[in-house]
Design a protein around this motif. Structure first.
Motif, PDB file in Angstrom:
ATOM      1  N   VAL A 146       0.818  -1.207   0.000  1.00  0.00           N
ATOM      2  CA  VAL A 146       0.000   0.000   0.000  1.00  0.00           C
ATOM      3  C   VAL A 146       0.856   1.262   0.000  1.00  0.00           C
ATOM      4  CG1 VAL A 146      -1.717   1.303   1.310  1.00  0.00           C
ATOM      5  CG2 VAL A 146      -1.938  -1.167   1.101  1.00  0.00           C
ATOM      6  N   LEU A 147       2.013   1.206   0.652  1.00  0.00           N
ATOM      7  CA  LEU A 147       2.888   2.373   0.722  1.00  0.00           C
ATOM      8  C   LEU A 147       3.733   2.542  -0.535  1.00  0.00           C
ATOM      9  CD1 LEU A 147       4.110   2.100   4.431  1.00  0.00           C
ATOM     10  CD2 LEU A 147       2.288   3.540   3.501  1.00  0.00           C
TER      11      LEU A 147
ATOM     12  N   THR B 154      -2.982  -7.522   2.675  1.00  0.00           N
ATOM     13  CA  THR B 154      -3.801  -6.788   1.704  1.00  0.00           C
ATOM     14  C   THR B 154      -4.588  -7.704   0.769  1.00  0.00           C
ATOM     15  OG1 THR B 154      -2.011  -6.654   0.065  1.00  0.00           O
ATOM     16  CG2 THR B 154      -2.149  -4.885   1.722  1.00  0.00           C
ATOM     17  N   ASN B 155      -4.131  -8.944   0.589  1.00  0.00           N
ATOM     18  CA  ASN B 155      -4.763  -9.847  -0.377  1.00  0.00           C
ATOM     19  C   ASN B 155      -4.900  -9.185  -1.748  1.00  0.00           C
ATOM     20  OD1 ASN B 155      -5.051 -12.188   1.184  1.00  0.00           O
ATOM     21  ND2 ASN B 155      -6.859 -11.361   2.197  1.00  0.00           N
TER      22      ASN B 155
ATOM     23  N   ALA C 176      -7.129  -1.678   4.345  1.00  0.00           N
ATOM     24  CA  ALA C 176      -5.811  -1.200   3.915  1.00  0.00           C
ATOM     25  C   ALA C 176      -5.867   0.115   3.155  1.00  0.00           C
ATOM     26  CB  ALA C 176      -5.148  -2.264   3.037  1.00  0.00           C
ATOM     27  N   LEU C 177      -7.011   0.429   2.546  1.00  0.00           N
ATOM     28  CA  LEU C 177      -7.095   1.601   1.671  1.00  0.00           C
ATOM     29  C   LEU C 177      -8.072   2.664   2.161  1.00  0.00           C
ATOM     30  CD1 LEU C 177      -7.109  -0.373  -1.681  1.00  0.00           C
ATOM     31  CD2 LEU C 177      -5.213   0.974  -0.761  1.00  0.00           C
ATOM     32  N   ILE C 178      -8.562   2.539   3.376  1.00  0.00           N
ATOM     33  CA  ILE C 178      -9.602   3.465   3.835  1.00  0.00           C
ATOM     34  C   ILE C 178      -9.141   4.919   3.803  1.00  0.00           C
ATOM     35  CG2 ILE C 178      -8.984   3.058   6.264  1.00  0.00           C
ATOM     36  CD1 ILE C 178     -12.477   3.922   4.827  1.00  0.00           C
TER      37      ILE C 178
END
Length: 262
Positions: A112-113, A142-143, A184-186
């Motif tokens: 994600v980063l 994260t799948n 993970a992306l909220i």
């Protein structure tokens, strides 16, 4: 509308994939391709396969890249010579119809980063997981995979968690999905209203019917749920259609939650 899901048999068990708690395995099927096999004899039984199947095909209909799913037969005597007793027991307990997920060789975990994602895609993915009540797409897990420089979604087996208790599905269908705070992306989901309009246009009641109709009777019959196969299908259909028609409940909650985190 009808889903066309291929049916293959397991030709070779290659190795266990111990990253997952349910001990999936890498196998080769009779079509010569490799698949990640999700076994009916693992922890949550066929309910995990049902959630994986419904979640994956809904994600595909929503426009996300998802590896091809196949129905994967496992012969009764398969794995008899497997030296690992844990794996042998799993294979013995999984004779019959399982789920195969096309293996994305060389894929990397989506970070994600480190990996960039636009805010609409992030919002669409948060919408999808809130809709499916998928509790397993966190920063730690994260799948999501990066394969051929594209985002791919895997492991939707933690979706539809209401079906593990099978009680008061009507209330569960109207849940704001409080677990969105761990998504993970909220923090990147700034376009939830736009995502809502797009996803509702893609995931129609007809899509839901087609996906639920394609779930094998065998999995429903073996789920341990105190309801007939037909009754279970009706609940899955009605649960998803109720969430779809009341999507503003979880969309608003996701937007409020994001504001408390940034």
């Amino acid at each position: 509308m009808k889903l066309d899901i291929r049916h293959e048999s397991t030709a070779l068990y290659m190795q266990p994939l111990r990253e997952g708690g349910s001990l999936p395995g890498l196998v080769e099927a009779t079509d010569g391709f490799k698949y990640v096999a999700k076994f009916r004899g693992a922890g949550h039984g066929t309910k995990a396969l049902i959630a994986e199947f419904i979640g994956s095909e809904i994600a595909r209909a929503a426009g996300f890249r998802v590896p091809e799913l196949i129905f994967l037969d496992l012969p009764e005597d398969f794995g008899r010579t497997e030296p690992d007793e844990e794996v042998q027991d799993l294979l013995k307990g999984s004779a019959g119809l399982n789920l195969g997920v096309h293996f994305l060789s060389g894929a990397l975990t989506w970070d994600v980063l480190a990996n960039r994602m636009d805010e609409l895609t992030a919002s669409r993915l948060v919408w999808l997981d809130a809709f499916l009540t998928n509790i397993d797409r966190t920063a730690r897990n994260t799948n999501m995979l990066l394969w051929n420089r594209e985002l791919w979604l895997i492991d939707q087996g933690a979706s539809l968690y209401f079906h593990h208790s099978w009680s008061d599905w009507e209330k569960a269908a109207l849940s704001p999905f409080p677990y969105v705070k761990d998504h993970a992306l909220i923090r990147h989901a700034t376009r939830m209203e736009e995502a809502d309009a797009e996803m509702r246009a893609r995931i129609t009641p007809e899509v839901i019917d087609a996906v639920v109709d394609a779930v094998p009777d065998d999995w429903l019959a073996a789920s341990g749920t105190p309801a007939s196969v037909a009754e279970q299908r009706d609940v899955y259909r009605n649960f998803l259609k109720t969430r779809l028609s009341n999507s503003q409940i979880f969309v608003s909650n996701a937007s409020r939650t994001r504001k408390t985190l940034v």
